[in-house]
Structures are given as C-alpha cells and as structure tokens.
Write an enzyme that holds these catalytic residues in place. Structure first.
Site, mmCIF file in Angstrom:
data_model
loop_
_atom_site.group_PDB
_atom_site.id
_atom_site.type_symbol
_atom_site.label_atom_id
_atom_site.label_comp_id
_atom_site.label_asym_id
_atom_site.label_seq_id
_atom_site.Cartn_x
_atom_site.Cartn_y
_atom_site.Cartn_z
ATOM 1 N N THR A 84 48.414 -11.113 47.649
ATOM 2 C CA THR A 84 48.303 -12.004 48.806
ATOM 3 C C THR A 84 48.390 -13.470 48.396
ATOM 4 O OG1 THR A 84 46.987 -10.413 50.066
ATOM 5 C CG2 THR A 84 46.784 -12.728 50.683
ATOM 6 N N HIS B 264 44.886 -2.589 54.452
ATOM 7 C CA HIS B 264 44.416 -2.637 53.066
ATOM 8 C C HIS B 264 43.429 -1.499 52.874
ATOM 9 C CE1 HIS B 264 42.579 -4.013 49.350
ATOM 10 N NE2 HIS B 264 43.393 -5.054 49.284
#
Length: 658
Positions: free
Chosen positions: A330, A462
């Site tokens: 990320t 996630h």
C-alpha cells in the site's frame, strides 16, 4: 565427533540438530506448497536444498553464540548445580520456543506473500497491534499456540529421555576442549557477518527456488540491516547529467515548459488550457482500493461475478485497460500515486525520514484552491501514513487510537467516532463506514463552499477478509472473493448515496488499486501481478472510453489534470495517458530490490548487484525469456530510476518555495 561436540556440548548438539531438522521440514513444506511453480530439475533442487542447508548453518551459528559463551565460561566445578540446571532448562526451553515461533510465523508470512521474511516482516514489528489482531482474526490462534506449546514440550521430553540433559550436567569437559569446540561456530559467525549476504541465495531465475534456498530468520535480519538502498551505491548507473537529460527529453512535449534545461531538475510548467478549452474545477474523490488485481473484474476475464458495480462503472468511465502498479504494498502505491514517481529501492518514501514538504499531487490541487483530505479506516499511525500525508498538507480523517502526529506537523485530524462504526476488524472500519464518513465531510465542505480533494484508502479487501454479514451472498471471512465482492458492494452504495447529494454533479471519482492481491511468481518480477484496474467516473464532457495504452500508476493523476484542462507547476514524472504516443507508453514495476521498466513487451530489471537483466515478456503465459540487451532501452530504464532516487535524496522533490 567428541572434539566437535564434547560431552558438555551434548545439549548444544541437540539444539543444532532440532533447528536443522525443523528448517528442512519447513523448506520441504514450502516446496510441496508451491510444487507446480518450483524448478524441479535434479541439479537445481540439489543446489536449492544445499544452499538452504548452508544458510541454516549460518543462522543457527548466531543463535549458538550466547549458549556457547555460557558453556565456555561456566566453571567446571558447578556443572550440574542447581544454578546450572535452572539456566540450562530455562535457556533451552526459550531457545526451542523461539525456533517453533519463528517457523510458525514463516508459514503465516508465506501464506500471505509467498516469500521468506523480508522488510515487510521488519515493518510489522513496529505495528504489532494491527499485525497481532490480523493474525488473531485470520487464524485459529488458540489452537495454533496450544499446538506450538505442545511441540515445545514434546521436544523437551524427547531430548530429556534421550539423556542429553543428563550428559550435559555430568560432563567433566575442561576449558580447552570447550574452546576448540566453540571455535568453528565463532568462525562461521564471522564469515557470515563479513562475507555472506542474503542475496547470494538468489542463484536461480526461478524466484521460488531462491526463496526455498533462504532461511527465514536469516532473511529477517538481513532485511533489518538493509532496508535502505541508495541507488548510486547498489545499482547500475550512468553519468548523472546524462540521466537527467534522458528523463527530461522523455517528459518534454508541447505541453511542458522546463525553466532551465541545464538544471538537474524536472520542475516545469504544464500547459493544458487553450482559447477553446477552459479549465474546470470539480471536487475529486479518489478511492484507493486495497489489493484489487485487474483479474478480479469481468472486464479482464473473471467469471465469478464478484465485481458487478465496478464492471458497470467501467462501462461508464474512462477505463485504463493496460495499467500497472509500481509495487507490492500500500505504501508503495501511495508513493506512486501522490508523488507520481517511479519506485525507489528500499522502503517506500512514505515510510522514510525527510518525506515532508514534498511536491505531491496535493500541491497541484492546492494551486487550484482545493482542501485536501486523507481518509483511512484504521489508525494512520500505521505505516507512517499520517506523518506522510499530514506533513504534505493533507487533513487527516482516521480511526485514531491516540498516536500523535509529528509535533512539527500542523494539520487538522478528525476521528472516526464509535457511533460512526458498524463493523471493524484488525485493519480498520469496513469500507461502507469510511465512505459514510467521506459523505459526511463532503456535505460539510459543500455547505462552506470549499472545493475538496479526498484521498480515501480502503481496508476491507485484506486478510482476514471480514465485513458486515448480510450485505452480499458470500459469508464474511471465507476468502478473497467475498472481500472483493463486499468491496464492490460498498463502492456501489457509496456512489448511490453520493448521487443524491447536491455536490455530486460537480464531483469526479477516481478509482484505482494500490497494488495487486499477490505479487508472488516464479520470475524476478512477475509482470502480470502488477496489472491493476483504474477508472475516472463522472468526468464532465467526457464520453466513456476504454484506453488500451500501456501506462503506469504514476500517470493517472496527470491524466486527470489534463482532462480538467489545468495549467500547473509540476515536479511529477507521470504523463497524460490520453495524449501518449506509442513511443511514450511504458510502465514502472518493482519491489524493494528489483526495479523494472516495461515497454513493448520487453522488460529490463535492475537489481542491487548492479545487474541489468533484459527479457522478452509473453503476456499469454506471463513468462520471461532472456534476450540481448538494447543500449537505448537500458539507458532510459536506468535514467528514470537514477533520477527519481537522486531527486529524493538531494531534496529535488521538495516544494519550490518563493
């Protein structure tokens, strides 16, 4: 054998043997786990396991030093005393527990990343709250901990029954034999420290064989020591002036005006407005979706119907079909998107020092009078996000747990309150909750007449893949497909609610993934696992269009600025995808060590051993085939990476203050 392991070293021998056996079992397990991906040619397998054994020996030698010091200097007359027994039993038990714990951790890490421990594992040490909570939600932790303790106790029992403790306590070994027995292990430690590097395990073109050859614990400490990689020290270079000249020539077109062609800078003026096309300033909401690979969407061949909303939006937007993420985490996606920069080696700039007051896309929005906001459903302390965004002019909206921003950062921080949360897991609130907060803050901005640019980072896609029950037809926590479908559902609900708002008609929505769901593959860089979806929705005066030009994550916002007909000062590497000519098409991909430049189904991969490996990429089977190097291709590849790293390290990315 008595000289290598005298009687006083009997328990030490047992510890060495236990580690080597368990490490071999772990290596075999990973081999079976990814059997279809591993190169199974006999000599390669022998080399894989042989190198692995040597790294295991190096690893256990470091563990051995404290116990060796104890064995060496503990007086002979106290062998078998109560003090000796307490220290020995306690130390051996802790040592065995550490072994089992590290190997348990390796399985969870391999499950997520298909790799041995690397710098990600090092980072996770800092953010124990999120990581421990994620592990607890993803795995049956009480069962696993119980099993691990049982294995530790079983190991102790077996070692005890074999008489290793008894022999150690009843030994009469003197100092000289102990010194002789200790010497080889000290030599191994010295050699390992001075001459052995983790990258020496990368002997094969098959990444899985390289990972199998490594030792997880050794890899962890290697990553701990080497998460900063200055490009000029570790990678192939060309003269700095030549590199800047090459990059500036690549960026130069009819819309760019460099102030001084002789300065080592890419700072320039971008001209997108003419007498016919006038600039417009809609609100912009950017949704950065966690781990959304392109192949989750029907547009890219998925048959599971898990992204109906995104599929519908894709048909009503500017859709970029051939776009690639720069990295695998990320923070790497955030770096690429906000700085519009190729990936730099080592850890992401988001996590480094000296990463404030940079020229980000937020500065372009500031030039146009926008308020800039960063939304995150967890605590933005994680991965240094709040410090990075706050230090670059964004207001923070997150689920804070009390961690303060850097004292030098002056920005507004708004908390997502308990009564605004319907569901929360290890990584933060569910996507629908963060979108509701975005809607609430957008309403406030509309009332005050402020233009806003919102950077929204989602978390639901996630592991542990949990989300509110009853929203979609896949139960929460059952896997990635469910997380993708909930992510898609939440976007649909968000757009539906936004359409009822008075500010909707004047708001553009940009949707893009931070990185793919997995970066693992058998190649140096697995090109397919960088392919992500990106679209721009509700853009005024723009018909839906699917753009098949090869482009990078760093190009999306320069493309938006061009579509809005903005003139602006820029320090960004990205280009307008819409006006790209075939010779301009390229993508940047990488991980913290490998840096790839992709163009015309060819890729040049740079690594920290100053290698530049050139391949032909076959998109149909995702394979790489070594081909002879092309000088111009190599020069351009090196130039972009050398310049981007140079600008960061020499403050060339900093804002130009008047």
């Amino acid at each position: 054998m008595s000289k290598i392991f005298p009687m006083r070293f009997t328990l030490f021998k047992a510890y060495i043997g236990l580690f080597l056996i368990l490490s071999f079992i772990v290596r075999c397990s990973f081999f079976i786990w990814n059997f279809s991906e591993v190169d199974k040619e006999a000599f390669t397998l022998i080399e894989t396991f042989g190198i692995g054994f040597l790294f295991d020996i190096a690893t256990i030698s470091f563990f051995a030093i404290p116990y060796l010091a104890y064995l060496l200097f503990f007086p002979k007359r106290f062998y078998g005393s109560i003090v000796d027994k307490i220290i020995t039993y306690f130390g051996f038990s802790i040592g065995v527990l550490i072994i089992f714990f590290s190997f348990f951790g390796e399985f969870t890490f391999w499950d997520e990343f298909q790799r041995r421990y690397n710098f990600i594992a090092v980072d996770y040490l800092i953010y124990t709250y999120e990581v421990v909570k994620n592990i607890n939600e993803s795995y049956p932790l009480p069962i696993l901990i119980s099993a691990m303790l049982i294995l530790v106790l079983t190991s102790l029992f077996i070692v005890y029954k074999l008489g290793y403790f008894n022999k150690t306590f009843k030994s009469d070994t003197t100092f000289k034999p102990k010194l002789i027995a200790s010497f080889p292990w000290i030599v191994i430690v010295v050699i390992s420290l001075m001459f052995i590097t983790n990258k020496q395990a990368d002997f094969s073109e098959n990444r899985y064989n390289n990972e199998l050859a490594k030792s997880g614990i050794y890899s962890f400490f290697a990553a701990f020591r080497n998460n900063e990689l200055p490009y000029n020290e570790f990678y192939k270079t060309i003269p700095k002036e030549e590199a800047f000249k090459t990059v500036k020539a690549s960026l130069l077109n009819s819309k760019n005006a460099f102030g001084n062609a002789n300065i080592n800078s890419i700072y320039r003026t971008i001209l997108n407005t003419d007498s016919i096309q006038k600039s417009i300033t809609p609100n912009v909401i950017f949704i950065c979706i966690e781990s959304l690979s392109a192949d989750f969407l029907s547009e890219f061949g998925n048959k599971n119907n898990i992204s109906p909303i995104l599929d519908s939006l894709a048909n009503n937007s500017l859709l970029f079909l051939n776009l690639y993420a720069t990295g695998t985490r990320t923070v790497r996606g955030m770096e690429a998107i906000t700085l519009s920069i190729p990936p730099t080696p080592g850890r992401s700039i988001v996590k480094r020092k000296n990463n404030q007051d940079l020229f980000t896309i937020g500065e372009v929005f500031k030039q146009k009078g926008y308020e800039r906001n960063f939304f995150y459903g967890g605590d933005g302390y994680f991965d240094n996000m709040n410090t990075y965004f706050g230090g670059n002019g964004f207001n923070i909206v997150d689920r804070g747990r009390g961690f303060l921003l850097d004292k030098n950062i002056t920005t507004t921080r708004t908390n997502i309150e308990d009564d605004e949360v319907t569901f929360e897991n290890a990584w933060g609130v569910c996507d629908m909750d963060i979108y509701n907060k975005v809607l609430k803050e957008a309403d406030k901005a509309y009332v005050t007449g402020k233009l806003f640019f919102d950077f929204v980072m989602t978390t639901s896609n996630h592991k542990p893949y949990t989300y509110p029950e009853g929203k979609i037809d896949i139960p929460s926590g059952t896997g990635r497909n469910g997380a993708v479908k909930y992510t898609d559902y939440a976007i649909g609900q968000f757009i539906k609610k936004a359409q009822q708002k008075p500010w909707f008609k004047n708001t553009v929505f940009v949707i893009m993934s931070d990185h793919c769901a997995s970066s693992a593959g058998r190649w140096e860089l697995d090109v397919k696992n960088y392919h992500i979806p990106a679209l721009i929705f509700n853009l005024p005066n723009q018909q839906p269009e699917k753009i098949n030009k090869l482009a990078s994550q760093i190009d999306v916002f320069p493309t938006l600025f061009s579509a809005l007909h903005w003139n602006y000062k820029s320090n960004l590497f990205g280009n307008d995808i819409m006006s790209m000519q075939p010779q301009d098409e390229r993508a940047f991909i990488g991980n913290y060590r490998k840096l790839g430049y992709l163009k015309d189904n060819k890729i040049l991969i740079l690594d920290e051993q100053k290698n530049a490996n050139f391949y032909s990429w076959n998109p149909s089977d995702n394979s790489l085939t070594t081909i002879p190097s092309e000088e111009s291709f190599e020069k351009k590849s090196i130039s972009f990476y050398e310049v981007s790293d140079d600008l960061y390290r020499n403050e060339g990315l900093k804002l130009k203050r008047k």
